[in-house]
Design an enzyme around this catalytic site. Structure first.
Site, PDB file in Angstrom:
ATOM      1  CG  MET A  92       1.064  -4.814   6.506  1.00 19.77           C
ATOM      2  SD  MET A  92      -0.607  -5.744   6.735  1.00 19.77           S
ATOM      3  CE  MET A  92       0.017  -7.352   6.138  1.00 19.77           C
ATOM      4  NE  ARG A  93      -1.307   5.386   5.638  1.00 15.33           N
ATOM      5  CZ  ARG A  93      -1.342   6.195   6.696  1.00 15.33           C
ATOM      6  NH1 ARG A  93      -0.554   5.726   7.721  1.00 15.33           N
ATOM      7  NH2 ARG A  93      -1.909   7.449   7.104  1.00 15.33           N
ATOM      8  CG  HIS A 111      -6.624 -11.891   4.378  1.00 14.91           C
ATOM      9  ND1 HIS A 111      -5.648 -10.998   4.996  1.00 14.91           N
ATOM     10  CD2 HIS A 111      -7.138 -12.911   5.151  1.00 14.91           C
ATOM     11  CE1 HIS A 111      -6.141 -11.646   6.621  1.00 14.91           C
ATOM     12  NE2 HIS A 111      -6.820 -12.579   6.329  1.00 14.91           N
TER      13      HIS A 111
HETATM   14  C1  GAR Z   1       0.878 -12.027   2.382  1.00 15.41           C
HETATM   15  O1  GAR Z   1       0.927 -13.430   3.194  1.00 15.41           O
HETATM   16  C2  GAR Z   1      -0.353 -11.470   2.239  1.00 15.41           C
HETATM   17  O2  GAR Z   1      -1.380 -12.373   1.763  1.00 15.41           O
HETATM   18  C3  GAR Z   1      -0.716 -11.047   3.595  1.00 15.41           C
HETATM   19  O3  GAR Z   1       0.570 -10.325   3.969  1.00 15.41           O
HETATM   20  C4  GAR Z   1       1.704 -11.097   3.243  1.00 15.41           C
HETATM   21  C5  GAR Z   1       2.588 -10.300   2.527  1.00 15.41           C
HETATM   22  O4  GAR Z   1       3.682 -10.981   2.144  1.00 15.41           O
HETATM   23  N1  GAR Z   1      -1.687  -9.895   3.602  1.00 15.41           N
HETATM   24  C6  GAR Z   1      -2.624  -9.609   4.402  1.00 15.41           C
HETATM   25  O5  GAR Z   1      -2.514 -10.143   5.544  1.00 15.41           O
HETATM   26  C7  GAR Z   1      -3.658  -8.641   4.244  1.00 15.41           C
HETATM   27  N2  GAR Z   1      -4.561  -8.499   5.283  1.00 15.41           N
HETATM   28  P1  GAR Z   1       4.477 -10.479   0.840  1.00 15.41           P
HETATM   29  O6  GAR Z   1       4.904  -9.075   1.282  1.00 15.41           O
HETATM   30  O7  GAR Z   1       5.595 -11.665   1.013  1.00 15.41           O
HETATM   31  O8  GAR Z   1       3.795 -10.766  -0.238  1.00 15.41           O
END
Ligand code: GAR
Length: 217
Positions: A92-93, A111
């Protein structure tokens, strides 16, 4: 030679775990060389350690808005581990355009929506608000715009009338854990070709099964 991968995380790390699991197979064309977190409290770090994967923490907070300085530290770590490919797993950066350009074609993100629909925050809430009947997940090459870039693979799930964001996110997560290892396998084995905004897969065959939702009884 297996391609050396860094997985970048900020939290839970369930996609990271799916990638580590897939890469533990002898014939997988990539090895997870390191998991790097920009947060010391990311739960995924413990999971990575338990799998015997090297972990590194580069706290991004002290860098504030100075993305370039954070990336200089990150690049040094990537060099230290001789990294070929990067997988973002809930990282998240945001990156600078320069960093993204340097890694273009070698950095994947996942995503939880069928991009280009619902990029950014709360994609599950966005999908429910829009009333779509099918949603899913997308693995794509990273470009400077958030949650955009040539699409490698997508997986779809039905959206139910009684879904909550949490229920939908769980359903999509199981698809994420299938498609991300598959995307990395394709990239690491040299089967992906970038043509402008599109990604082509050598020998790729689209499934002919439609997903129709809802199915009227
Ligand atoms: C996942 O659902 C991924 O698709 C999302 O964050 C979550 C991380 O979960 N990513 C985004 O939203 C990117 N914009 P995880 O840490 O259990 O893999």
């Amino acid at each position: 030679m297996k391609r050396r991968v860094a997985i970048l995380i900020s939290g839970r790390g369930s996609n990271m775990a799916a990638l580590i699991e897939a890469a533990s197979a002898g014939d997988f064309p990539a090895e997870i060389a390191v998991v790097i977190s920009n947060r010391a409290d990311a739960a995924g770090l413990e999971r990575a350690k338990a799998s015997g994967i090297a972990i590194e923490i580069i706290e991004s907070k002290p860098f504030g808005k100075d993305r370039a300085a954070f990336e200089t530290t990150l690049e040094a770590k990537l060099g230290q581990y001789r990294i070929d490919l990067i997988c973002l797993g809930g990282f998240m950066r945001l990156f600078t355009a320069e960093f993204v350009q340097r890694w273009y074609g070698r950095m994947l993100n996942i995503h939880p929506s069928l991009l280009p629909s619902f990029p950014g925050l709360d994609p599950h809430g966005q999908a429910l608000k829009a009333g779509v009947k099918i949603s899913g997940a997308t693995v794509h090459f990273v470009i400077p715009e958030t949650d955009a870039g040539p699409i490698v693979i997508q997986g779809a799930v039905p959206v139910r009338d009684d879904d909550t964001a949490e229920a939908l996110s769980q359903r999509i997560l199981t698809v994420e854990h299938r498609i991300y290892p598959e995307a990395l396998r394709l990239l690491a084995s040299g089967r992906l070709r970038l043509e402008g905004e599109h990604c082509r897969i050598a020998g790729g065959a689209a499934s002919s099964d439609p997903l129709i939702s809802p199915l009227a009884k």
